[in-house]
Motif scaffolding. Sequence first.
Motif, short mmCIF file in Angstrom:
data_model
loop_
_atom_site.label_atom_id
_atom_site.label_comp_id
_atom_site.label_asym_id
_atom_site.label_seq_id
_atom_site.Cartn_x
_atom_site.Cartn_y
_atom_site.Cartn_z
N VAL A 1 0.82 -1.22 0.00
CA VAL A 1 0.00 0.00 0.00
C VAL A 1 0.86 1.27 0.00
O VAL A 1 0.40 2.31 -0.45
CB VAL A 1 -0.99 0.03 1.19
N LEU A 2 2.09 1.19 0.48
CA LEU A 2 2.97 2.36 0.46
C LEU A 2 3.28 2.81 -0.97
O LEU A 2 3.69 3.96 -1.19
CB LEU A 2 4.27 2.07 1.20
N GLN A 3 3.10 1.92 -1.94
CA GLN A 3 3.35 2.26 -3.33
C GLN A 3 2.15 2.94 -3.99
O GLN A 3 2.22 3.37 -5.13
CB GLN A 3 3.72 0.99 -4.12
N LEU A 4 1.06 3.04 -3.24
CA LEU A 4 -0.15 3.66 -3.77
C LEU A 4 -0.21 5.15 -3.44
O LEU A 4 0.44 5.61 -2.49
CB LEU A 4 -1.40 2.97 -3.20
N SER A 5 -1.01 5.89 -4.18
CA SER A 5 -1.21 7.31 -3.89
C SER A 5 -2.05 7.46 -2.63
O SER A 5 -2.68 6.50 -2.15
CB SER A 5 -1.92 7.98 -5.06
N GLY A 6 -2.09 8.69 -2.09
CA GLY A 6 -2.90 8.95 -0.91
C GLY A 6 -4.37 8.65 -1.15
O GLY A 6 -5.04 8.07 -0.29
N GLY A 7 -4.87 9.01 -2.33
CA GLY A 7 -6.27 8.74 -2.65
C GLY A 7 -6.56 7.25 -2.71
O GLY A 7 -7.60 6.79 -2.22
N GLN A 8 -5.63 6.48 -3.28
CA GLN A 8 -5.82 5.03 -3.35
C GLN A 8 -5.76 4.41 -1.96
O GLN A 8 -6.52 3.49 -1.64
CB GLN A 8 -4.76 4.41 -4.26
N GLN A 9 -4.85 4.91 -1.11
CA GLN A 9 -4.75 4.39 0.25
C GLN A 9 -6.05 4.64 1.03
O GLN A 9 -6.50 3.78 1.79
CB GLN A 9 -3.55 5.00 0.97
N GLN A 10 -6.64 5.81 0.83
CA GLN A 10 -7.90 6.10 1.52
C GLN A 10 -9.01 5.18 1.01
O GLN A 10 -9.87 4.73 1.77
CB GLN A 10 -8.30 7.56 1.34
N ARG A 11 -8.99 4.85 -0.28
CA ARG A 11 -9.96 3.91 -0.83
C ARG A 11 -9.79 2.52 -0.19
O ARG A 11 -10.77 1.84 0.11
CB ARG A 11 -9.80 3.79 -2.35
N VAL A 12 -8.53 2.12 0.01
CA VAL A 12 -8.27 0.84 0.65
C VAL A 12 -8.80 0.85 2.09
O VAL A 12 -9.39 -0.12 2.57
CB VAL A 12 -6.77 0.50 0.63
N ALA A 13 -8.60 1.98 2.78
CA ALA A 13 -9.09 2.10 4.16
C ALA A 13 -10.61 1.98 4.21
O ALA A 13 -11.17 1.33 5.10
CB ALA A 13 -8.64 3.43 4.76
N ILE A 14 -11.29 2.59 3.25
CA ILE A 14 -12.75 2.48 3.19
C ILE A 14 -13.15 1.05 2.84
O ILE A 14 -14.09 0.50 3.43
CB ILE A 14 -13.31 3.48 2.16
N ALA A 15 -12.43 0.44 1.89
CA ALA A 15 -12.73 -0.95 1.52
C ALA A 15 -12.59 -1.87 2.73
O ALA A 15 -13.40 -2.79 2.92
CB ALA A 15 -11.80 -1.40 0.40
N ARG A 16 -11.58 -1.65 3.55
CA ARG A 16 -11.38 -2.47 4.75
C ARG A 16 -12.60 -2.33 5.68
O ARG A 16 -13.09 -3.32 6.23
CB ARG A 16 -10.11 -2.05 5.48
N ALA A 17 -13.09 -1.10 5.84
CA ALA A 17 -14.26 -0.88 6.69
C ALA A 17 -15.51 -1.53 6.09
O ALA A 17 -16.34 -2.10 6.81
CB ALA A 17 -14.49 0.61 6.89
N LEU A 18 -15.63 -1.49 4.76
CA LEU A 18 -16.80 -2.07 4.10
C LEU A 18 -16.76 -3.60 4.14
O LEU A 18 -17.81 -4.25 4.08
CB LEU A 18 -16.88 -1.60 2.64
#
Length: 216
Positions: A132-149
Motif C-alpha cells: 500500500v505504500l506504493q499507492l497514492s494517498g487517494g488510493q490508500q484512503q480507498r483501501v481504508a474504506i474498503a477495509r471498513a466495508l
Amino acid sequence: MQILETKEVKKYYQTPSGIVRALDGVSLSVTEGTFGAIVGSSGSGKTTLLHMLGGLDEPTDGQIRVRGTALKGMSGEEKTVFRRRNIGFVFQNYNLIDYLTPEENVMLGGKKDIEKILEAVGIPREDWKRQVLQLSGGQQQRVAIARALASPAKVLLADEPTGNLDEEIADEIIKILMKSAHEMGKSVIVVTHSKKIADAADVVLKIHEGKLYHLV
C-alpha cells in the motif's frame, strides 16, 4: 431502525485552568442507511464524539447504544470484539498496515467479497497485490474504506476522510461513502470540515462548545 443512539453524553476533562466540557449533554439517534456529517470548529468536540460513538473512549456520563447494545459496562476485551463486529473506522491518516497489500489490508476487515469491494472503491486490479505504500494517498484512503466495508459492521465512522486529498479524489470518496449508506445500508457518520460532505449528507450535526445542534 435505530443503529446509533446517545443520551445526555458528557465528556469532561480536568485541566490546570479548570474543567473542559468537550461534550456537554449530547443526545442523538441515527437510523440505518443514513449518511450523516458532524461539523464544527477545531476543538469543538467533533472527534471526541466520534470516539465515544466508536467505543474508543469512555464518556464521563450518559449512555451510548450501538444496534441496541449499551457500550457502558463492557470490559476492554468485550468492547474490542463488539467493535470488530459492529463498527468500521476510516481515519484521515488511513491506518493501513504499510507492508501489506490492498487485498491483505481489506482482509483484516473481513474475508467476504474482497474482490467485489476493491472494485467498488475503484482500486485497479493491477494494484491489489502491491504494497500500500506504493499507492497514492487517494488510493490508500480507498483501501481504508474498503477495509471498513469488508467488515460485517453496520456502522461506519470516518474522521476527516478527505482532509489529505485533492478535490477530485475527495469527490470520489464522498460518493463511495454515500453509496455505503444508501445502497449497502451502512450508517455512515463523518466528522468533517468539508462543505461538500455536509451538503451531501442526509443529516448534519454541529458541535459548538460541547453542545449538539441539528442543522438538517
